[in-house]
Design an enzyme around this catalytic site. Structure first.
Site, mmCIF file in Angstrom:
data_model
loop_
_atom_site.group_PDB
_atom_site.id
_atom_site.type_symbol
_atom_site.label_atom_id
_atom_site.label_comp_id
_atom_site.label_asym_id
_atom_site.label_seq_id
_atom_site.Cartn_x
_atom_site.Cartn_y
_atom_site.Cartn_z
ATOM 1 C CD GLU A 137 -2.866 -1.187 2.357
ATOM 2 O OE1 GLU A 137 -2.612 -0.526 3.369
ATOM 3 O OE2 GLU A 137 -3.894 -1.862 2.224
ATOM 4 C CG HIS A 253 -8.655 6.543 2.357
ATOM 5 N ND1 HIS A 253 -8.717 6.347 1.001
ATOM 6 C CD2 HIS A 253 -8.029 5.464 2.863
ATOM 7 C CE1 HIS A 253 -8.143 5.194 0.712
ATOM 8 N NE2 HIS A 253 -7.716 4.636 1.825
ATOM 9 N NE ARG A 299 -4.268 5.522 3.785
ATOM 10 C CZ ARG A 299 -4.745 4.740 4.729
ATOM 11 N NH1 ARG A 299 -5.038 5.238 5.916
ATOM 12 N NH2 ARG A 299 -4.958 3.469 4.504
ATOM 13 C CG HIS A 360 -9.401 6.755 6.487
ATOM 14 N ND1 HIS A 360 -10.434 5.849 6.432
ATOM 15 C CD2 HIS A 360 -8.255 6.026 6.520
ATOM 16 C CE1 HIS A 360 -9.927 4.621 6.441
ATOM 17 N NE2 HIS A 360 -8.622 4.706 6.502
ATOM 18 N NE ARG A 395 -4.394 7.074 12.862
ATOM 19 C CZ ARG A 395 -4.556 6.232 13.890
ATOM 20 N NH1 ARG A 395 -4.452 4.947 13.713
ATOM 21 N NH2 ARG A 395 -4.837 6.695 15.094
HETATM 22 C C1 FAD Z 1 -13.565 2.042 6.079
HETATM 23 C C2 FAD Z 1 -12.319 1.898 6.883
HETATM 24 C C3 FAD Z 1 -11.289 1.083 6.427
HETATM 25 C C4 FAD Z 1 -10.113 0.948 7.174
HETATM 26 N N1 FAD Z 1 -9.144 0.084 6.732
HETATM 27 C C5 FAD Z 1 -8.048 -0.118 7.509
HETATM 28 C C6 FAD Z 1 -7.063 -1.092 7.137
HETATM 29 O O1 FAD Z 1 -7.186 -1.756 6.123
HETATM 30 N N2 FAD Z 1 -5.983 -1.247 7.956
HETATM 31 C C7 FAD Z 1 -5.809 -0.518 9.102
HETATM 32 O O2 FAD Z 1 -4.806 -0.707 9.801
HETATM 33 N N3 FAD Z 1 -6.740 0.381 9.480
HETATM 34 C C8 FAD Z 1 -7.851 0.587 8.727
HETATM 35 N N4 FAD Z 1 -8.789 1.495 9.123
HETATM 36 C C9 FAD Z 1 -8.602 2.186 10.406
HETATM 37 C C10 FAD Z 1 -8.900 1.209 11.538
HETATM 38 O O3 FAD Z 1 -10.011 0.416 11.190
HETATM 39 C C11 FAD Z 1 -9.198 1.941 12.845
HETATM 40 O O4 FAD Z 1 -8.197 2.889 13.114
HETATM 41 C C12 FAD Z 1 -9.234 0.943 13.992
HETATM 42 O O5 FAD Z 1 -10.093 -0.134 13.676
HETATM 43 C C13 FAD Z 1 -9.703 1.627 15.260
HETATM 44 O O6 FAD Z 1 -9.917 0.633 16.220
HETATM 45 P P1 FAD Z 1 -10.441 1.037 17.669
HETATM 46 O O7 FAD Z 1 -10.653 -0.227 18.395
HETATM 47 O O8 FAD Z 1 -9.563 2.068 18.222
HETATM 48 O O9 FAD Z 1 -11.841 1.765 17.372
HETATM 49 P P2 FAD Z 1 -13.174 1.197 16.713
HETATM 50 O O10 FAD Z 1 -12.933 -0.056 15.991
HETATM 51 O O11 FAD Z 1 -13.790 2.309 15.948
HETATM 52 O O12 FAD Z 1 -14.094 0.872 17.960
HETATM 53 C C14 FAD Z 1 -14.626 1.910 18.743
HETATM 54 C C15 FAD Z 1 -15.629 1.333 19.708
HETATM 55 O O13 FAD Z 1 -15.962 2.325 20.663
HETATM 56 C C16 FAD Z 1 -17.359 2.351 20.865
HETATM 57 N N5 FAD Z 1 -17.733 3.692 21.331
HETATM 58 C C17 FAD Z 1 -17.467 4.890 20.781
HETATM 59 N N6 FAD Z 1 -17.983 5.887 21.530
HETATM 60 C C18 FAD Z 1 -18.603 5.298 22.577
HETATM 61 C C19 FAD Z 1 -19.338 5.779 23.695
HETATM 62 N N7 FAD Z 1 -19.586 7.075 23.902
HETATM 63 N N8 FAD Z 1 -19.807 4.870 24.579
HETATM 64 C C20 FAD Z 1 -19.608 3.543 24.396
HETATM 65 N N9 FAD Z 1 -18.937 3.032 23.357
HETATM 66 C C21 FAD Z 1 -18.433 3.902 22.459
HETATM 67 C C22 FAD Z 1 -17.934 1.967 19.514
HETATM 68 O O14 FAD Z 1 -19.231 1.475 19.682
HETATM 69 C C23 FAD Z 1 -16.940 0.883 19.079
HETATM 70 O O15 FAD Z 1 -17.298 -0.338 19.655
HETATM 71 C C24 FAD Z 1 -9.965 1.645 8.388
HETATM 72 C C25 FAD Z 1 -11.003 2.463 8.854
HETATM 73 C C26 FAD Z 1 -12.176 2.575 8.123
HETATM 74 C C27 FAD Z 1 -13.283 3.442 8.641
#
Ligand code: FAD
Length: 574
Positions: A137, A253, A299, A360, A395
């Site tokens: 990538e 993105h 990006r 993103h 990132r």
């Molecule tokens: C479309 C897309 C494609 C991506 N592709 C990639 C990829 O290929 N590779 C890569 O490394 N990264 C990728 N990313 C980025 C990556 O997915 C995220 O940075 C990562 O998954 C974040 O993980 P997290 O556990 O921190 O948050 P999240 O997975 O967003 O989880 C957040 C959690 O917090 C909860 N939450 C939020 N606010 C509250 C609240 N007030 N009370 C209770 N619960 C709450 C939500 O319900 C959720 O369960 C992508 C992102 C997107 C949107």
């Protein structure tokens, strides 16, 4: 420089968004409270010592996080031809001088074992003849992206991780439960005030709390993020007094499907890694004009080039062109994207696909140390809600899931170590918690929950106006006067929205979005330079004066400026 004079006198909202008379709400107790059920939160849950109870609170279900939506994959040095130093060098190059080299080095070295662990938990990564298939990538000098289900890596990884977490006997998941605020006493985090439609408000007391609430892409009209990515965790940490760092860095993105009325689906970088070109409305390939890495430039470079070309051609999008690639390979490698395009009558392998940038990945967030500790005792954080030092000013693709895995594990482990050390290694089930007297000026002595009917306030209108404003003024290109105008507008909204008390998530979420937007704009105003994803058209060069983080804390008008000491590393081999 005195930054408070640059920003003016900003309104400080209330410490707690909601009233909660401690004698009037139910109380629950857990050893480790994890806010967020994405990859970072669940990985943290899996790292907690099995003698401790864990409660995971998520505002939707476990299927709705950014982690579930992740497409391209996870970066890790797996190929024998690749080296840790290459992955480190690529990450540092993308980070525009603000990465912490020790953090990058440690995370990169930990990646292969985190991937092996996912495989042991049942993740089926795409493979060929028994070896992992590795994608490449933007910004990566080597093929090192492990992926699953072609372009639905998050879905497969989360299937395995959720299965593993559900098997834990010490874990409880509270879905559809909104965290309103972290509860602090004498500067220490003691748990959180949460709400769900079944029980209303509940005080969850915890020995340690881990914030894993993800990003803030929903602050922008154009975004790849799920509806829940509204920056709640950053606002929670902010009100509780934690430091938030580098809030001006939002990654856009470059390639988000742009079809009026359609979903803003991200088109994974891996499509460009597989050879897709970016062309303008007349079919002209333009990336080689902007960067020698062409479509595989980082990006920020690609997003900015697309913005320039959209202006130049007076057109609302540019196009991804895959028609010169093998059509069967395209459909096999990107089945999800081919299906989405087909819904709009487009053939991913043959047609030009309209794309433009969209918000993103949030890069700034709660400042954490190597163990995931925030600046508030008792509060850890992991994943996109944090500023760990890994990403710097940008990132690198596919480093985000990796960050969630690494810091989720560290936070879960470090929280367990602290709890067990405090209790001499024996936390008895049902052991009493001392519940402190919380001082909340909004505590309700009388009837009702303190919420006021929002009557004339049209929350949806403010929500949409905020997202449009952020897109226009705090988007891919920023400029001093327009940022100042944005700050004034958001400040005005804060003044009449923050003091209100709402009774449900729509209002609290809007309040969080306003507080986070204001911090993002403040950072963008103060950082008078261009670095990583932060492009100031009035300061188009990076400045050595700004080789620094900008940290904000509630109640302190002046940001903390943390200078970075740079060392030189060898460039990646390609
Ligand atoms: C479309 C897309 C494609 C991506 N592709 C990639 C990829 O290929 N590779 C890569 O490394 N990264 C990728 N990313 C980025 C990556 O997915 C995220 O940075 C990562 O998954 C974040 O993980 P997290 O556990 O921190 O948050 P999240 O997975 O967003 O989880 C957040 C959690 O917090 C909860 N939450 C939020 N606010 C509250 C609240 N007030 N009370 C209770 N619960 C709450 C939500 O319900 C959720 O369960 C992508 C992102 C997107 C949107």
């Amino acid at each position: 420089m005195n930054h408070s004079s640059q920003l003016g006198q900003l309104f400080e909202g209330p410490r707690y968004l909601a009233a909660f008379g401690p004698k009037r709400v139910p109380h629950c107790f857990t050893d480790v409270l994890i806010l967020g059920g994405g990859l970072a939160g669940l990985r943290a849950a899996l790292a907690v010592d099995s003698r401790l109870s864990v409660t995971v609170v998520t505002k939707d279900d476990l299927q709705s996080s950014s982690s579930q939506w992740a497409q391209g994959g996870i970066a890790s040095v797996v190929d024998p031809e690749d080296r840790f130093d290459n992955h480190v060098a690529d990450t540092l190059a993308a980070g525009g001088g603000l990465c912490h080299e020790d953090v990058v080095d440690a995370v990169v070295r930990e990646a292969p074992s985190r991937i092996a662990e996912l495989i042991a938990w049942g993740t089926r990564f795409d493979s060929h003849n028994g070896s992992l298939e590795l994608g490449r990538e933007g910004g990566h000098s080597h093929h090192r992206i492990v992926h699953a289900l072609g372009d639905a890596t998050g879905r497969e990884v989360m299937r395995a991780v959720i299965g593993q977490a559900r098997a834990l006997e010490n874990l409880e998941v509270w879905p559809e439960t909104f965290t309103i605020d972290l509860v602090t006493h004498e500067g220490i985090c003691r748990g959180a005030l949460v709400w769900n439609p079944r029980h209303g408000k509940t005080l969850v007391w915890a020995r340690r709390t881990i914030l894993a609430t993800g990003g803030a892409g929903q602050l922008y009209r154009e975004s790849t993020n799920p509806p829940g990515a509204s920056g709640d965790g950053m606002a929670l940490a902010w009100r509780a007094g934690a430091e938030l760092r580098d809030m001006e860095f939002m990654q856009f993105h470059p390639t988000v499907l742009y079809i009026a009325g359609g979903t803003r689906s991200l088109i994974t970088e891996a499509v460009r890694g597989a050879g897709a070109w970016l062309v303008d409305r007349d079919g002209r390939r333009f990336m080689p004009e902007f960067d020698e890495r062409a479509e595989l430039a980082p990006r920020d470079v690609v997003a900015r080039a697309i913005t320039v070309v959209m202006h130049r051609t007076h057109h609302a999008s540019v196009y991804l062109d895959l028609s010169h690639l093998d059509a069967a390979m395209v459909r096999r490698r990107f089945p999800g994207m081919a299906e989405i395009c087909a819904k709009f009558g487009l053939d991913l392998a043959q047609d030009r696909i309209p794309v433009r940038p969209g918000a993103h990945s949030m890069i700034g967030g709660a400042t954490i140390d190597a163990g995931g500790r925030t600046t508030i005792p008792g509060l850890f954080a992991a994943g996109e809600v944090t500023s760990s030092g890994l990403h710097g000013a940008n990132r690198l693709a596919s480093n985000s899931l990796l960050e969630g895995l690494v810091y989720g594990a560290r936070a879960g482990e470090a929280a367990s170590v602290e709890i067990l050390a405090e209790s001499g290694g024996t936390v008895a089930d049902g052991e009493e918690f001392l519940v402190p007297a919380i001082s909340n000026p909004r505590a309700v002595a009388g009837q009702g929950d303190g919420a006021e009917p929002h009557g004339i306030l049209d929350l949806a209108d403010i929500h949409n106006s905020l997202r449009a404003l952020m897109w226009r003024h705090v988007g891919v290109e920023r400029e001093g006067e327009s940022l100042a105008e944005a700050l004034e507008t958001v400040e005005g909204w804060c003044r009449y929205v923050l003091p209100r008390q709402f009774a449900e998530p729509q209002g609290w979420q809007l309040q969080n979005m306003l507080e986070v937007a204001r911090l993002m704009i403040q950072g963008a105003v103060v950082r008078c330079e261009t670095r990583g994803v932060h492009f100031r058209s009035d300061f188009p060069e990076a400045s050595p004066d700004w080789l620094a983080h900008i940290g904000w804390r509630r109640g302190q008008a002046e940001p903390r400026i943390e200078r970075i000491v740079q060392t030189t590393r060898p460039a990646a081999e390609s």
